[in-house]
Design a protein around this motif. Sequence first.
Motif, mmCIF file in Angstrom:
data_model
loop_
_atom_site.group_PDB
_atom_site.id
_atom_site.type_symbol
_atom_site.label_atom_id
_atom_site.label_comp_id
_atom_site.label_asym_id
_atom_site.label_seq_id
_atom_site.Cartn_x
_atom_site.Cartn_y
_atom_site.Cartn_z
ATOM 1 N N GLY A 24 0.783 -1.227 0.000
ATOM 2 C CA GLY A 24 0.000 0.000 0.000
ATOM 3 C C GLY A 24 0.812 1.272 0.000
ATOM 4 O O GLY A 24 0.254 2.370 -0.038
ATOM 5 N N VAL A 25 2.133 1.148 0.025
ATOM 6 C CA VAL A 25 2.990 2.333 0.096
ATOM 7 C C VAL A 25 3.974 2.388 -1.064
ATOM 8 O O VAL A 25 4.060 3.372 -1.779
ATOM 9 N N LYS A 26 4.694 1.282 -1.284
ATOM 10 C CA LYS A 26 5.807 1.349 -2.230
ATOM 11 C C LYS A 26 6.124 -0.020 -2.801
ATOM 12 O O LYS A 26 6.040 -1.031 -2.118
ATOM 13 N N LYS A 27 6.481 -0.024 -4.085
ATOM 14 C CA LYS A 27 7.136 -1.173 -4.704
ATOM 15 C C LYS A 27 8.177 -0.589 -5.650
ATOM 16 O O LYS A 27 7.843 0.024 -6.654
ATOM 17 N N GLY A 28 9.429 -0.755 -5.306
ATOM 18 C CA GLY A 28 10.490 -0.176 -6.109
ATOM 19 C C GLY A 28 11.838 -0.602 -5.593
ATOM 20 O O GLY A 28 11.960 -1.328 -4.600
ATOM 21 N N PRO A 29 12.877 -0.167 -6.275
ATOM 22 C CA PRO A 29 14.225 -0.596 -5.899
ATOM 23 C C PRO A 29 14.732 0.084 -4.633
ATOM 24 O O PRO A 29 14.700 1.310 -4.520
ATOM 25 N N ALA A 30 15.188 -0.732 -3.686
ATOM 26 C CA ALA A 30 15.861 -0.184 -2.506
ATOM 27 C C ALA A 30 17.311 0.114 -2.830
ATOM 28 O O ALA A 30 17.895 1.067 -2.314
#
Length: 338
Positions: A24-30
Amino acid sequence: MKLINTKDSVGQMLCHDVTQIIPGVKKGPAFRKGHIIKEEDIPVLLSLGKDNIYIWEVNENMLHENDAAEILYELCRNEHMHHGEIKEGKIEAIADIDGLLKVDIDRLNSVNSQGEMMIATRHNNFPIKAGDVLAGMRIIPLIIEREKMNKVKRDVSGFSILRILPFTLKKVGIITTGNEVYYKRIEDKFTPVVCAKVKEYGGQVIANRISSDDPEMTVSFINELLAMGAEMILCTGGMSVDPDDRTPYAIRKASDRVVSYGAPVLPGAMFMLAYKGVVPIVGLPGCVMYARRTIFDLILPRLMARDPVMREEIDGLGEGGLCLNCKICTFPNCGFGR
């Protein structure tokens, strides 16, 4: 690539993006490909479930997923499009203009049949707007043999998989047919609907004529609009099998060739398409006046992009040619005409 324990990876270079998902907040490269791992990165990597990690070892016979994705983009690239940022090995083709998307399906299938690589596109003949994503592409593993990418370049060379045809047809003439409108027994409610659809693609209605059921009058109006420079003529009404409906006869008489009278699409079975030279002359059945989406919505973008429509293409519209008349219409992002 070399697999090592994450706790032993300080000072090593990541060979792929490491994804972080926060529901619900983020999906991306750390962390991005090429990142040099630091001591403080270790707890973060472990929290992402990375007990082991791949680091990059130079191998001239292999390509990294990002480099391979760029090659796949080059196979798709054409005028009026650009690529987005490479993220997690994936790259997207993005439209620069409004237009009609053309997909070379044979070349697309050739790439996707190679294995270890993929390109996913929007449908062929899809109307798109500037900023729309046209396709996404990537390889499946993190690295791939350089020769395999060279082979697909050879197999698919010559033409781009994607094209965008801009909507360049601008001058449209409309002929409203029917004694009931000609003698003012009823109000013409057809023309405003057609005008609105034409304007969606940047077209301009240069003239509107109202004809009786006399086909000779309709033919004379078609010729008049052609002389005025109309690049497409739309004839509304008079398309059924009733004895007074003579529009198909008039279109046949005024045109050089008829592509189709009738189509395996509902709404829109009585649709007609003909050409006078390169000018489309279209017979629109009454459903276009009251139904939200019809065969006219499937064919109009192609005509506005000056993309010739063949008989076999109309015949092939049967699968997906049934509009479900959904309460909330999401066309063209639906199965109608696809």
